[in-house]
Structures are given as structure tokens and as C-alpha cells.
Design an enzyme around this catalytic site. Structure first.
Site, PDB file in Angstrom:
ATOM      1  N   ILE A 158      -7.249  -0.509 -10.471  1.00 15.40           N
ATOM      2  CA  ILE A 158      -8.407   0.214 -11.008  1.00 15.40           C
ATOM      3  C   ILE A 158      -7.996   1.364 -12.006  1.00 15.40           C
ATOM      4  O   ILE A 158      -6.845   2.064 -11.857  1.00 15.40           O
ATOM      5  CB  ILE A 158      -8.963   1.392  -9.772  1.00 15.40           C
TER       6      ILE A 158
ATOM      7  N   ALA B 150      -4.596   5.610 -13.022  1.00 14.49           N
ATOM      8  CA  ALA B 150      -4.975   4.277 -12.565  1.00 14.49           C
ATOM      9  C   ALA B 150      -4.184   4.096 -11.282  1.00 14.49           C
ATOM     10  O   ALA B 150      -3.172   4.674 -10.981  1.00 14.49           O
ATOM     11  CB  ALA B 150      -4.423   3.032 -13.678  1.00 14.49           C
ATOM     12  N   LYS B 151      -4.380   2.864 -10.585  1.00 17.48           N
ATOM     13  CA  LYS B 151      -3.791   2.603  -9.347  1.00 17.48           C
ATOM     14  C   LYS B 151      -4.009   1.139  -9.081  1.00 17.48           C
ATOM     15  O   LYS B 151      -5.080   0.567  -9.423  1.00 17.48           O
ATOM     16  CB  LYS B 151      -4.080   3.411  -8.160  1.00 17.48           C
ATOM     17  N   GLY B 152      -3.215   0.424  -8.401  1.00 23.06           N
ATOM     18  CA  GLY B 152      -3.329  -0.842  -8.066  1.00 23.06           C
ATOM     19  C   GLY B 152      -2.645  -1.090  -6.754  1.00 23.06           C
ATOM     20  O   GLY B 152      -2.051  -0.361  -6.057  1.00 23.06           O
TER      21      GLY B 152
ATOM     22  N   ASP C 125       5.157   2.057  -5.796  1.00 23.02           N
ATOM     23  CA  ASP C 125       4.527   2.908  -4.790  1.00 23.02           C
ATOM     24  C   ASP C 125       4.702   2.511  -3.354  1.00 23.02           C
ATOM     25  O   ASP C 125       5.826   1.940  -3.431  1.00 23.02           O
ATOM     26  CB  ASP C 125       2.785   2.752  -5.075  1.00 23.02           C
TER      27      ASP C 125
END
Ligand code: GLU
Length: 444
Positions: free
Chosen positions: A60, A105-107, A146
Site C-alpha cells: 500500500i 507505504a507498507k507491505g 518489519d
């Protein structure tokens, strides 16, 4: 009505809280409540037994108005789209609060890495990378580690992306191994940044800190001066009692660094449970114990606690360093710390937040307290782009400068508006993003 636990609804609520204070234009506020781009991928992975399993993953991109999108990728069975959206929003505010030129952003991939072999994890990572390769890149969106991902995961992403491009692209990820362009100090950066702001907060609350001159003299006398960039300028926090929930990259290294500055870490936990020793834990030995047995529990001379009970220990500083929604309506009344330093993303619900604020417990919000990781990611990216690498000391000195300044900015803003630190941090961050929008304008 039951408490709101949907992380994205919470993230939107946190933004809404400051929109009024900042007098944000309605359209800008609405713009900032939404993600910019969302990619969901379902992809096959060949498991060791020959079966093919389908996994779901997300990347995202929340906002890129201040620079390329930036944020980690997590592997966890409970990953959801709304969780990744929230984490991407928090990355946007985090980069802004420390003033580094990134968006957010992040996944995430829904999987249980504890039940997968290294080979399976490598195949999952490479296939996921190939699926999201259409939107990542050093100028576009830069992943990092992460929860349950690490430098090895980043190396696989970097290699896969480079194979697609036909040449090496180290700048596509940060948190890489040093051998392929990683930065010294990146692995410890989230914890080190958290330590710096905890120390500032203790100083601010008139905790009896030991000034650098005295400390330096002690170091010189016993020959134990350490070159972490802190000698001669940093304060010691001798005797400050600390409890830490989570013993992964952030939690375990925070325990080590805080005890290195004189704090007494009395309780820590991991998913299997917690341990308490009121006289302080020997953190190096706890780390060894976990490496040997898989958990902190069972460490000699400790009382057994539940994973969440650690949050209720009587201490000066509580560091939630695990997952979201840990301090909630259900347990917030039992929090006895003076400072809550959020090494995890989103550990406190808005309702609990309000109660902490009423109880005059100082919260160091996630977007400030854990921003050390993305800050040194930025240093890694800059070093890579220039092909010029810094010493660990330089990395730590620059990190300290940024963290201390961000802490002061947040505190100043909280005081000026008479609000808690989370709101103060959001005012700083959202204003920076909104200003960038106003300057750039809306295309076309
Ligand atoms: N995953 C970390 C965070 O939540 C680091 C992100 C990064 O370095 O890009 O802040």
C-alpha cells in the site's frame, strides 16, 4: 459500544483529531484520509513437500507528496488490508515528524513464518517481490524490514528486483546486509532512536540523569568508553526501571541499549510469555537464553508473567515493542509507568490513549518513538545513492540529532496547543504533509 480496534479506522481517527486543530481545508483532510495506491496480490509458492500453496500479500502506498514512499514489509498470519493501510499512513506521518524526505507505504504477506523453512521463505519472498515489482523502486517505493522480516529478506528482494531489471539495484530496499550496501547501525536504529527519546523524556520529567561530563570521566577512568557516538554528549539514566513487551528487533535491542545507559530492565516478554526480576535482568544473558530455547520464559531467577501482564508492571518506562492494540480499555487502568514509549506501531487504542493522557502518563507516540528505523533507512538510501558509506559513529550521531530535534518539536507543539504528545506529533507531521500538498497543488 465496543472499542474501535480496526487499525485503519484508528489511523483515520487520529488524523481527524488534528484536522480541526490545524484548520485543514476539507479537501486536503479528505485527501489525507485515503490511501493513494493499493496492490493486492495472490501468488503461488512451492512448499518443501512439493505442494503449491497460494498466499495473499499487499503493498500500500499511502502518500508520496514529500518524496518516495517508504515502509517495511511484515510477514504475519494476522496481516489484513486495513492493518497494512494503517501502517502505511503511520509511515507517512513518521517520515514527516522526523523531517526526512519520504512518503509512506507498507507491505504485508499473510503467512506464518514460524512454520516455514528458510527455502520456503525465500521462494515466498522472491515471488512476492516479482508481484510487487511493478510499483516498487529506489525512486518510487522502498521496502524495509518489519515484523518477522529481516536483512536476509531484504537481500532476496534486492536480488529478485535486480534480476528483473538486469542490473544491481541496491537502493530498492533498506535494512540490507552490509555486504550488499546496508548501513552500519541500521539493525539497531529503531531501538536506538527509541532510547534517545526515552532519555530526553526522562530528563524532561526531572528524572535524575547523569550528565555527560561525569559519565565520560567514569568511562575514561575504567577504560570502557564506547564509540556509539554518545560518549561525551549523552546522559545516563541510571536506575530507571523499564518493562518491555516484545523481544524482537526493536524490543531486544532496546533492552540492551537502555541497560547500556544504566537503566534497569526489570521485565520483558515475547509471544510465549513474560519474565520479571525486580532487581533487573541481565539482558545479554536473556538474549542468549532466547537464542537457545526460543523464548525469554524460563530464564533463571525470574517470575513468570503473561505476555500482556508485562504492560502492567510498576516501572518508570514501559516500551510496547510488539503489535497493535495492546494497551486498550481493558488494561489501561493497570498501566503504572510514567512514560509509555511506543517502539511498536499502533500499540495504544484511542480510548486508552485518552485515559493515559488523563492519568498524566507521558506517551512517546509510535510515529516519534520508533522513527529511528526509517531515519537510518534514509541514511542507508543516501549512502547507497552516493556510493559513500559512513562510520557507525557518524550514523549514530546523525540519528541522535534528528531524534532529539523531533522530540523537542513535538513537545513544543504539544505545549503550544495544550494537547498530548500524540496530537502534538500529528500536528507537526500532518502540517508538513499538508504544506507540501499546498505547494505542489493538485494535478492536473
Ligand atoms: N518497519 C519500520 C517501521 O515501521 C522501518 C521502515 C523503514 O525503514 O522503511 O518504521
Amino acid at each position: 459500544m465496543s472499542e474501535e480496534l480496526n487499525p485503519f479506522k484508528i489511523a483515520q481517527q487520529q488524523l481527524d483529531n488534528v484536522a480541526k486543530l490545524l484548520d485543514l481545508k476539507k479537501g486536503v483532510h479528505e485527501y489525507l484520509r485515503h490511501t493513494q495506491r493499493e496492490l493486492t496480490v495472490n501468488f503461488p509458492v512451492k512448499m518443501d513437500n512439493g505442494d503449491i500453496k497460494i498466499f495473499t500479500g499487499y503493498r500500500i502506498q499511502y502518500n508520496n507528496v514529500r518524496g518516495p514512499c517508504k515502509g517495511g514489509i511484515r510477514y504475519h498470519p494476522d496481516v489484513t488490508l486495513d492493518e497494512v493501510r494503517a501502517l502505511a499512513a503511520w509511515m507517512t506521518w513518521k517520515s514527516a515528524v522526523v523531517g526526512i524526505p519520504y512518503g509512506g507505504a507498507k507491505g504485508g504477506v499473510v503467512c506464518n513464518p514460524k512454520e516455514m523453512s528458510q527455502n520456503e521463505l525465500e521462494r515466498l519472498t522472491r515471488r512476492f517481490t516479482s508481484e510487487i515489482s511493478i510499483i516498487i523502486g529506489p525512486e518510487k517505493d522502498i521496502p524495509a524490514p518489519d515484523v518477522y522480516t529481516n536483512a536476509q529478506t531484504m537481500a532476496w528482494i534486492m536480488d529478485t528486483y535486480s534480476m528483473i531489471k538486469g542490473y544491481s539495484v541496491p537502493g530498492v530496499v533498506t535494512g540490507k546486509p552490509i555486504s550488499i550496501g546496508g548501513s552500519l547501525g541500521r539493525n539497531e536504529a529503531t531501538a536506538r532512536g527509541c532510547m534517545f527519546v526515552i532519555r530526553e523524556a526522562l530528563k524532561h520529567l526531572d528524572y535524575k540523569v547523569i550528565p555527560p561530563e561525569v559519565w565520560r570521566k567514569e568511562c575514561e577512568d575504567d577504560g570502557s568508553s564506547i564509540c556509539d557516538g554518545d560518549e561525551g554528549t549523552g546522559y545516563r539514566i541510571d536506575g530507571a526501571k523499564v518493562a518491555i513487551q516484545g523481544f524482537g528487533n526493536a524490543g531486544s535491542i532496546a533492552a540492551k541499549l537502555l541497560s547500556g545507559k544504566g537503566a534497569k530492565v526489570i521485565a520483558v516478554s515475547d509471544t510465549r510469555g513474560g519474565i520479571l526480576n525486580k532487581d533487573g535482568l541481565d539482558i545479554e544473558k536473556v538474549i542468549e537464553h532466547k537464542a537457545k530455547t526460543g523464548s525469554v520464559i524460563g530464564f533463571e531467577g525470574t517470575e513468570l508473567l503473561g505476555h500482556k501482564q508485562v504492560l502492567e508492571v510498576e516501572c518508570d518506562v514501559l516500551v510496547p515493542a510488539a503489535l497493535e492494540n495492546q494497551i486498550t480499555n481493558d488494561n489501561v487502568d493497570n498501566v503504572k509507568a510514567k512514560i509509555v514509549a511506543e517502539a511498536a506501531n499502533g500499540p495504544t487504542t484511542p480510548e486508552a490513549d485518552q485515559i493515559l493522557s488523563d492519568k498524566k502518563i507521558m506517551v512517546l507516540p509510535d510515529i516519534l518513538a520508533n522513527a529511528g528505523g526509517v531515519t537510518v533507512s534514509y541514511f542507508e538510501w543516501v549512502q547507497g545513492l552516493q556510493s559513500f558509506f559512513w562510520s557507525e559513529r557518524d550514523v549514530n550521531v546523525r540519528l541522535k540529532e534528528i531524534m532529539v530535534k523531533a522530540f523537542e518539536n513535538v513537545l513544543e507543539m504539544s505545549k503550544r496547543h495544550g494537547v498530548d504528545n500524540r496530537t502534538g506529533a500529528y500536528i507537526v507531521a500532518v502540517k508538513r504533509v499538508a504544506d507540501a500538498i499546498m505547494h505542489r497543488g493538485i494535478f492536473p
